[in-house]
Design an enzyme around this catalytic site. Structure first.
Site, PDB file in Angstrom:
ATOM      1  N   HIS A   1       7.737   8.421  -0.337  1.00 38.53           N
ATOM      2  CA  HIS A   1       7.702   9.887  -0.261  1.00 38.53           C
ATOM      3  C   HIS A   1       8.782  10.380   0.699  1.00 38.53           C
ATOM      4  O   HIS A   1       9.464  11.377   0.426  1.00 38.53           O
ATOM      5  CB  HIS A   1       6.351  10.382   0.261  1.00 38.53           C
ATOM      6  CG  HIS A   1       5.173   9.983  -0.563  1.00 38.53           C
ATOM      7  ND1 HIS A   1       4.297   9.006  -0.172  1.00 38.53           N
ATOM      8  CD2 HIS A   1       4.714  10.452  -1.753  1.00 38.53           C
ATOM      9  CE1 HIS A   1       3.348   8.861  -1.078  1.00 38.53           C
ATOM     10  NE2 HIS A   1       3.576   9.731  -2.051  1.00 38.53           N
TER      11      HIS A   1
ATOM     12  N   SER B   1       0.860   3.836  -2.324  1.00 33.40           N
ATOM     13  CA  SER B   1      -0.288   4.039  -1.435  1.00 33.40           C
ATOM     14  C   SER B   1      -1.332   2.951  -1.685  1.00 33.40           C
ATOM     15  O   SER B   1      -2.099   2.591  -0.797  1.00 33.40           O
ATOM     16  CB  SER B   1      -0.932   5.406  -1.679  1.00 33.40           C
ATOM     17  OG  SER B   1       0.062   6.392  -1.704  1.00 33.40           O
ATOM     18  N   ARG B   2      -1.358   2.438  -2.921  1.00 27.93           N
ATOM     19  CA  ARG B   2      -2.360   1.423  -3.272  1.00 27.93           C
ATOM     20  C   ARG B   2      -2.089   0.062  -2.639  1.00 27.93           C
ATOM     21  O   ARG B   2      -2.984  -0.791  -2.601  1.00 27.93           O
ATOM     22  CB  ARG B   2      -2.417   1.243  -4.793  1.00 27.93           C
ATOM     23  CG  ARG B   2      -3.047   2.422  -5.489  1.00 27.93           C
ATOM     24  CD  ARG B   2      -2.933   2.257  -6.983  1.00 27.93           C
ATOM     25  NE  ARG B   2      -3.269   3.499  -7.644  1.00 27.93           N
ATOM     26  CZ  ARG B   2      -4.385   3.684  -8.332  1.00 27.93           C
ATOM     27  NH1 ARG B   2      -5.273   2.736  -8.441  1.00 27.93           N
ATOM     28  NH2 ARG B   2      -4.597   4.843  -8.922  1.00 27.93           N
TER      29      ARG B   2
ATOM     30  N   GLY C   1      -0.335  13.248  -0.661  1.00 29.42           N
ATOM     31  CA  GLY C   1      -0.535  12.796   0.713  1.00 29.42           C
ATOM     32  C   GLY C   1      -0.550  11.290   0.830  1.00 29.42           C
ATOM     33  O   GLY C   1      -0.048  10.594  -0.065  1.00 29.42           O
TER      34      GLY C   1
ATOM     35  N   HIS D   1       4.160   7.562   2.447  1.00 34.67           N
ATOM     36  CA  HIS D   1       4.840   6.333   2.885  1.00 34.67           C
ATOM     37  C   HIS D   1       6.340   6.540   2.714  1.00 34.67           C
ATOM     38  O   HIS D   1       6.791   7.631   2.341  1.00 34.67           O
ATOM     39  CB  HIS D   1       4.322   5.120   2.100  1.00 34.67           C
ATOM     40  CG  HIS D   1       4.350   5.282   0.614  1.00 34.67           C
ATOM     41  ND1 HIS D   1       5.516   5.456  -0.102  1.00 34.67           N
ATOM     42  CD2 HIS D   1       3.350   5.351  -0.298  1.00 34.67           C
ATOM     43  CE1 HIS D   1       5.236   5.564  -1.377  1.00 34.67           C
ATOM     44  NE2 HIS D   1       3.923   5.528  -1.539  1.00 34.67           N
TER      45      HIS D   1
ATOM     46  N   GLU E   1      10.718   7.593  -9.180  1.00 34.97           N
ATOM     47  CA  GLU E   1      10.761   6.912 -10.485  1.00 34.97           C
ATOM     48  C   GLU E   1       9.739   5.793 -10.619  1.00 34.97           C
ATOM     49  O   GLU E   1       9.648   5.179 -11.669  1.00 34.97           O
ATOM     50  CB  GLU E   1      12.169   6.368 -10.741  1.00 34.97           C
ATOM     51  CG  GLU E   1      13.128   7.464 -11.156  1.00 34.97           C
ATOM     52  CD  GLU E   1      14.463   6.944 -11.616  1.00 34.97           C
ATOM     53  OE1 GLU E   1      14.895   5.892 -11.117  1.00 34.97           O
ATOM     54  OE2 GLU E   1      15.082   7.605 -12.473  1.00 34.97           O
TER      55      GLU E   1
END
Ligand code: PAF
Length: 284
Positions: free
Chosen positions: A37, A186-187, A31, A34, A148
């Protein structure tokens, strides 16, 4: 698009496709989606009759309970994005549904799961194999899509697919980057504007190292990348390894393999945020 929360409902949703022998693409995610994905989902939608996107923050792959608790959970926004790009089914199970029993299975695929991330995050890849093998058994995909950016994860899962004879095609997809080169993650949302600017030095140095590598040895290139990034205030390299892209074995010379990839993990900023990236020196 259907949103399902149980394995039973997932299988029911896929039944019409299965009974007609149609292809199913699976995009496993945790989830907080971004554009990285989204690119996997778009590819799966283009290549398959149905696309399942799993959204599940898998507790068994976190070795830090704090990290697990802090992991962003944004199912509503994720579903809105997935609907827009044409996913067929979103599978968002509860922990109890995914793990009705504690998972005692041990996966071991050295050196792919022992080097680099494997060394710094003990048990991480075991947890990844536990959930991904379950997802493969639940969704029975024709193809499975992985980014990747998590280069090592793909190498480990490939070994598991071979080991357990999963009848599916692994589809690795290129890293999606911001216009200025920063690999999407996500970070990145945890970085301040200033830290984001500093983090750019990671991809910039990796790209520049491809030129540097043309007239320097592998050992010199590796050291140059580490020194260049560590010279930036606010960045600290945890590891930089130049490896064979399949076995992930560290290389000592450019001639040792036809598939050469540099994998890096860097701490960025005050808190700090752990960022990963990679670069291909020789493509397969
Ligand atoms: O890459 C991830 O987001 C996770 O490791 C995965 C593959 C979804 C398994 O939880």
């Amino acid at each position: 698009m259907k949103i399902v929360h149980t394995v039973h409902d997932l299988k029911t949703a896929l039944l019409p496709f299965r009974s007609e022998g149609k292809s199913v693409g699976l995009v496993p995610t945790m989830g907080a989606l971004h554009e990285g994905h989204a690119s996997l989902v778009r590819r799966s939608v283009a290549e398959n009759d149905a696309t399942v996107v799993s959204v599940f923050v898998n507790p068994t792959q976190f070795n830090d309970k704090n990290d697990l608790a802090k992991y962003p959970r944004t199912l509503e926004a994720d579903c809105a994005l997935l609907e827009q790009i044409g996913a067929t089914v979103v599978f968002a199970p509860s922990v109890e549904d995914a793990y009705p029993e504690p998972d005692e299975r041990q996966f071991s695929y050295p050196p792919t799961d022992t080097v680099m991330e494997g060394g710094f995050r003990p048990g991480h890849f075991n947890g990844v194999c536990q959930i991904v093998s379950k997802l493969f058994m639940m969704a029975e995909p024709t193809r499975a899509y992985f980014g990747e950016k998590d280069f090592q994860q793909i190498a480990v899962i490939r070994r598991m697919v071979e080991d357990l004879h999963f009848d599916l095609q692994m589809v690795p997809c290129p890293i999606v980057r911001e216009k200025d080169g920063l690999a999407l993650s996500s970070r990145n949302t945890l970085l301040t504007e200033a830290e984001r600017g500093i983090a750019l030095n990671i991809s910039k140095t990796l790209f520049a190292s491809k030129d540097y590598a043309k007239d320097h040895s592998l050992a010199e290139t590796k050291q140059w990348v580490i020194d260049t990034i560590n010279a930036v205030d606010g960045l600290e390299v945890q590891y930089y390894e130049i490896v064979d892209g399949n076995s992930l074995q560290s290389l000592t010379s450019w001639e040792d393999s036809d598939y050469v990839v540099g994998c890096i993990t860097v701490f960025c900023g005050q808190i700090p945020v752990r960022l990963i990236d990679n670069i291909k020196y020789k493509e397969q």
